[in-house]
Scaffold this active site. Structure first.
Site, PDB file in Angstrom:
ATOM      1  N   GLU A   1     -10.079   0.692   5.756  1.00 35.33           N
ATOM      2  CA  GLU A   1     -10.288   0.779   4.243  1.00 35.33           C
ATOM      3  C   GLU A   1     -11.619   1.265   3.620  1.00 35.33           C
ATOM      4  O   GLU A   1     -11.494   2.200   2.704  1.00 35.33           O
ATOM      5  CB  GLU A   1     -10.109  -0.775   3.425  1.00 35.33           C
ATOM      6  CG  GLU A   1      -8.698  -1.431   3.849  1.00 35.33           C
ATOM      7  CD  GLU A   1      -7.488  -0.465   3.133  1.00 35.33           C
ATOM      8  OE1 GLU A   1      -7.830   0.259   2.286  1.00 35.33           O
ATOM      9  OE2 GLU A   1      -6.383  -0.880   3.367  1.00 35.33           O
TER      10      GLU A   1
ATOM     11  N   TYR B   1     -10.996  -2.885  -5.218  1.00 30.30           N
ATOM     12  CA  TYR B   1      -9.774  -2.428  -4.463  1.00 30.30           C
ATOM     13  C   TYR B   1      -9.836  -3.048  -2.742  1.00 30.30           C
ATOM     14  O   TYR B   1      -8.835  -3.472  -2.346  1.00 30.30           O
ATOM     15  CB  TYR B   1      -9.653  -0.950  -4.225  1.00 30.30           C
ATOM     16  CG  TYR B   1      -9.034  -0.514  -3.160  1.00 30.30           C
ATOM     17  CD1 TYR B   1      -7.731  -0.496  -3.131  1.00 30.30           C
ATOM     18  CD2 TYR B   1      -9.567  -0.177  -1.958  1.00 30.30           C
ATOM     19  CE1 TYR B   1      -6.528  -0.245  -2.262  1.00 30.30           C
ATOM     20  CE2 TYR B   1      -8.543   0.255  -0.823  1.00 30.30           C
ATOM     21  CZ  TYR B   1      -7.162   0.111  -1.076  1.00 30.30           C
ATOM     22  OH  TYR B   1      -6.268   0.375   0.013  1.00 30.30           O
TER      23      TYR B   1
ATOM     24  N   ASP C   1      -5.718   1.309  -6.034  1.00 33.69           N
ATOM     25  CA  ASP C   1      -6.331   2.412  -5.794  1.00 33.69           C
ATOM     26  C   ASP C   1      -5.751   3.588  -6.472  1.00 33.69           C
ATOM     27  O   ASP C   1      -4.895   3.195  -7.496  1.00 33.69           O
ATOM     28  CB  ASP C   1      -6.111   2.652  -4.303  1.00 33.69           C
ATOM     29  CG  ASP C   1      -4.889   3.221  -3.880  1.00 33.69           C
ATOM     30  OD1 ASP C   1      -3.946   2.573  -4.545  1.00 33.69           O
ATOM     31  OD2 ASP C   1      -4.443   3.721  -2.708  1.00 33.69           O
TER      32      ASP C   1
END
Length: 358
Positions: A44, A127, A145
């Site tokens: 991520e 996020y 996102d």
DNA sequence: AATCCGGGGGT
DNA sequence: ACCCCAGGATT
């Protein structure tokens, strides 16, 4: 605002249409092999503002080098930056290691499942927090996102500026209403996959969209106008003369950048800000700045390097020095063998073609 | 709320 | 050229 749209929205059917599409079409990605929170986390961070295809080789190398939080926590920061070399946004790598060290020190090496604890870690914003909680821990948390903002703004016909934090929060609140409680991990990733393959920024493939019948933007024919986003302003140009300074031992001068700001802690060939000092005083400036006497030689070429917010206009010169050592803690003399051990920004990697033997 | 922070690829 | 990309920290 769009409560009217949400009221008429068939959440159950939407989830079913989206998830059955996802189960059939989901991409086989390296970080989808298991639900190891550490690996989800690394992926991520790498994926922030970075395309999947770019991340894949970096992810393999990084996990191979730092398989768990313990290897990453124990690593030398320069080695972490070297593994990140070329990915950009290097503070991501430094923050990731800082946070991993915190996990080892304070959480017994286990990535926190508690939203507040997770969100307090360096480099984990709203996020990434939602992505880890949903994907690794199956919690029904939004992970908003760029893809999700585009998809949701079209589905619910949200016409606010997605560049604003307020709009991101609005979309997060909407996702909270429609997210699957049974399989939040797949729900979040399904929206992202949809955004990358069907609900693309330009010319979305609505005819193949599994949730077309749920899309208010499509119903009103405004899908191509959404999302609304203000434009970024133009980058400022900054000119430099870059010096490839070589001594008689065939070593080059490299400099470590400061530990904050642009390309923090990476290495480079010395850069002379010619808009500040004028190109007549380059050799004097180098001596006053670094204490090294140099003589400019051949002009090797020019390079334009574009960042998000600035543009470097680089003139590359060869230079000679009699020095073989320096007291300046920023500087090192290295040969062509050693130079490969240091993390360089891409702009300076491109200059290495001008480095010559002898 | 606006700015800083990389690099690559698509159009 | 311009836009976007599995954003977050700092000001």
């Amino acid at each position: 605002m769009n409560e009217e749209v949400l009221n008429k929205f068939n959440i159950q059917q939407f989830q079913q249409d989206l998830l059955s599409w996802y189960y059939q079409h989901k991409r086989d990605l390296p970080w989808r092999q298991d639900q190891d929170p550490y690996k989800i986390w690394v992926s991520e961070i790498m994926l922030q503002q970075t395309k999947v295809d770019t991340v894949i080789p970096y992810f393999y190398r990084f996990i191979d080098k730092f398989p768990t939080v313990y290897e990453l926590a124990a690593a030398d920061e320069q080695d972490v930056l070297k593994a990140w070399e070329g990915l950009g946004y290097y503070s991501r790598a430094k923050n990731l290691q800082t946070a991993v060290r915190e996990v080892v020190a304070s959480y017994g090496g286990v990535v926190p499942e508690n939203p507040d604890e997770l969100g307090s870690l360096k480099g984990i914003g709203p996020y990434t927090k939602g992505a880890i909680l949903s994907i690794a821990y199956n919690q029904p948390e939004p992970a908003v996102d760029g893809n999700v903002m585009r998809v949701i703004s079209r589905i619910l016909k949200i016409e606010e500026d997605i560049a604003k934090v307020k709009t991101r929060n609005l979309i997060e609140a909407n996702v909270r209403e429609i997210i699957s409680k049974d399989d939040p991990a797949s729900f979040n990733q399904a929206i992202m996959d949809l955004g990358s393959s069907i609900c693309t920024p330009k010319a979305p493939a609505c005819m193949f969209c599994p949730i077309q019948e749920h899309c208010k933007g499509f119903e009103d024919g405004v899908q191509e106008e959404l999302p609304i986003k203000t434009k970024a302003k133009k980058q400022k140009k900054i000119p430099y003369v870059v010096l490839l300074i070589r001594n008689e031992k065939n070593e080059y001068v490299i400099e470590q950048r400061q530990d904050k700001g642009l390309l923090a802690d990476l290495w480079q060939f010395p850069m002379v800000p010619i808009n500040e000092i004028g190109r007549k005083h380059i050799e004097n400036w180098v001596f006053s700045e670094y204490g090294i006497k140099v003589k400019l030689k051949e002009h090797k070429g020019n390079l334009k390097h574009v960042f998000s917010h600035i543009i470097w206009e680089l003139e590359i010169y060869e230079a000679e020095t009699k020095s073989i050592a320096t007291d300046d803690p920023r500087l090192r003399f290295v040969n062509l063998e050693e130079i490969g051990n240091y993390p360089f920004p891409v702009s300076h990697q491109k200059m290495m073609q001008y480095l010559s033997e002898q």
